[in-house]
Design an enzyme around this catalytic site. Structure first.
Site, PDB file in Angstrom:
ATOM      1  N   ILE A  70      44.148  43.201  29.298  1.00 19.95           N
ATOM      2  CA  ILE A  70      44.471  43.415  30.703  1.00 19.95           C
ATOM      3  C   ILE A  70      45.941  43.126  30.970  1.00 19.95           C
ATOM      4  O   ILE A  70      46.620  43.891  31.658  1.00 19.95           O
ATOM      5  CB  ILE A  70      43.564  42.553  31.600  1.00 19.95           C
ATOM      6  CG1 ILE A  70      42.116  43.040  31.480  1.00 19.95           C
ATOM      7  CG2 ILE A  70      44.015  42.597  33.052  1.00 19.95           C
ATOM      8  CD1 ILE A  70      41.097  42.147  32.164  1.00 19.95           C
TER       9      ILE A  70
ATOM     10  N   THR B 230      50.154  32.543  21.485  1.00 20.14           N
ATOM     11  CA  THR B 230      51.071  32.844  20.375  1.00 20.14           C
ATOM     12  C   THR B 230      51.925  34.044  20.744  1.00 20.14           C
ATOM     13  O   THR B 230      51.544  34.861  21.596  1.00 20.14           O
ATOM     14  CB  THR B 230      50.285  33.187  19.086  1.00 20.14           C
ATOM     15  OG1 THR B 230      49.399  34.286  19.346  1.00 20.14           O
ATOM     16  CG2 THR B 230      49.487  31.980  18.613  1.00 20.14           C
TER      17      THR B 230
ATOM     18  N   ARG C 162      40.976  34.049  36.674  1.00 18.62           N
ATOM     19  CA  ARG C 162      39.896  33.257  37.237  1.00 18.62           C
ATOM     20  C   ARG C 162      40.490  32.283  38.241  1.00 18.62           C
ATOM     21  O   ARG C 162      41.614  31.802  38.077  1.00 18.62           O
ATOM     22  CB  ARG C 162      39.133  32.497  36.148  1.00 18.62           C
ATOM     23  CG  ARG C 162      38.275  33.381  35.254  1.00 18.62           C
ATOM     24  CD  ARG C 162      37.074  33.928  36.006  1.00 18.62           C
ATOM     25  NE  ARG C 162      36.196  34.728  35.157  1.00 18.62           N
ATOM     26  CZ  ARG C 162      36.269  36.035  35.035  1.00 18.62           C
ATOM     27  NH1 ARG C 162      37.206  36.714  35.686  1.00 18.62           N
ATOM     28  NH2 ARG C 162      35.421  36.685  34.256  1.00 18.62           N
TER      29      ARG C 162
ATOM     30  N   GLU D 282      34.623  30.414  44.432  1.00 17.59           N
ATOM     31  CA  GLU D 282      34.116  31.632  45.057  1.00 17.59           C
ATOM     32  C   GLU D 282      32.590  31.699  44.978  1.00 17.59           C
ATOM     33  O   GLU D 282      32.004  31.206  44.005  1.00 17.59           O
ATOM     34  CB  GLU D 282      34.737  32.867  44.404  1.00 17.59           C
ATOM     35  CG  GLU D 282      34.512  32.998  42.910  1.00 17.59           C
ATOM     36  CD  GLU D 282      35.294  34.158  42.297  1.00 17.59           C
ATOM     37  OE1 GLU D 282      34.635  34.998  41.653  1.00 17.59           O
ATOM     38  OE2 GLU D 282      36.525  34.222  42.447  1.00 17.59           O
TER      39      GLU D 282
ATOM     40  N   HIS E  46      37.052  39.193  44.683  1.00 15.18           N
ATOM     41  CA  HIS E  46      36.792  39.388  43.248  1.00 15.18           C
ATOM     42  C   HIS E  46      36.254  40.796  42.966  1.00 15.18           C
ATOM     43  O   HIS E  46      35.130  40.991  42.501  1.00 15.18           O
ATOM     44  CB  HIS E  46      35.814  38.340  42.713  1.00 15.18           C
ATOM     45  CG  HIS E  46      35.908  38.158  41.222  1.00 15.18           C
ATOM     46  ND1 HIS E  46      35.548  36.996  40.577  1.00 15.18           N
ATOM     47  CD2 HIS E  46      36.334  38.994  40.241  1.00 15.18           C
ATOM     48  CE1 HIS E  46      35.733  37.121  39.281  1.00 15.18           C
ATOM     49  NE2 HIS E  46      36.212  38.333  39.051  1.00 15.18           N
TER      50      HIS E  46
END
Length: 315
Positions: A157, A178, A234, A263, A281
């Site tokens: 994403i 990393t 999140r 939420e 969301h």
């Protein structure tokens, strides 16, 4: 062909298409249709072979321990923070999620939030609806194109967000566990330095104990009074109390949030702030992606019960 011997438990209401597909193929039990969880477990705990959960209710240690015949947990989401993965490994329970199919939608929404927060789209919409435009012009907003964008978590994403931001001539930098070998984006070893170097900070990493409150007061202050924070990861990634204070005090320019710490209960202190965009969301909530996610959940379950390789295995 319906696999009636495969008993699937849905933890909460989800996409109606998914529910129907599960009913068509398996024996489906719906946790929310029972008066209480203990009553459900007393009646059906010994028969459940699979759990389908999502970002609201997954499979925690207590539920897993209550289902002695559980074989697989199929998450109707890409995130796994609602599943006790250690317990699943200990019990030999398989786990799947729905990666890739939702990447584009979530990345699109991240850019949408950045545009909405930068250009003050929500306040300007209200400005028109309230009739204020007849009396005066709306205040100036900020440009999005050409801004420096920092991304926390350059996975599927995060990379898709970076690609979209590049189309707006934005410069990209990132922080991940990393350094990535397949990109020329500038890498920062910590989030504070990343925030100090960018104008828009996007959170798109997985939620772990290490990333809980990864955006704290120090990060927010590094982003600064002209900076914008976007969270499509999140809710617990961000210390919301510090975020509200920074938005109120002008230590942060703006924010766009699709996720929240508790939420669907959202801090009411957000509601009176015009410099934050709040969404319920909905990052992957399009008809197209919801169907693709549902199909993937069903396909993983069918593969498991037919002793075929799982399509998107996690455990």
């Amino acid at each position: 062909m319906k696999m009636e011997n495969a008993v699937v438990l849905m933890t909460c209401p989800m996409f109606s298409y998914l529910e129907q597909e599960l009913e068509n193929r398996f024996t489906l039990l719906k946790l929310w249709e029972f008066p209480s969880k203990p009553q459900f477990l007393t009646r059906h705990g010994d028969s459940v072979n699979a759990v389908v959960g999502n970002t609201k209710i997954g499979a925690d240690s207590e539920l897993i321990d209550s289902l002695p015949r559980l074989e697989i947990v199929a998450s109707y989401s890409v995130g796994l923070d609602k599943i006790d993965l250690s317990k699943c490994r200990e019990r030999g329970i398989r786990v799947t999620n729905t990666p890739d199919v939702l990447t584009a939608d979530v990345a699109d929404l991240a850019i949408g939030l950045a545009l909405a927060a930068s250009r003050k789209i929500c306040p300007s919409d209200e400005f028109v609806r309230s009739g204020l435009w007849k009396n005066r012009n709306f205040e100036l907003a900020n440009k999005f194109s050409g801004k420096s964008v920092g991304i926390v978590g350059l996975g599927r994403i995060g990379s898709a967000i970076a690609k979209r931001a590049e189309a707006f001539n934005c410069t990209i930098s990132y922080h991940s566990r990393t350094k990535k070998g397949n990109t020329n984006y500038k890498y920062y070893t910590n989030v504070v330095d990343l925030a100090a170097s960018c104008q828009i900070l996007v959170v798109s990493c997985s939620l772990t104990e290490e990333t809980r409150h990864i955006v704290n007061r120090q990060v927010i202050d590094a982003l600064g009074p002209h900076g914008i924070l976007i969270n499509i990861g999140r809710g617990p990634h961000v210390d919301e109390q510090e975020l509200v204070s920074a938005l109120r005090e002008g230590r942060l320019g703006g924010a766009g949030l699709d996720v929240f710490e508790n939420e669907p209960k959202v801090r009411e202190s957000f509601f009176g702030l015009e410099n934050v965009v709040l969404l319920p969301h909905v990052g992957s909530d399009t008809f197209e992606t919801s169907k693709a996610m549902a199909d993937l959940v069903v396909a993983n379950l069918e593969s498991h019960f037919l002793n075929k390789p799982l399509i998107t295995p996690v455990v």
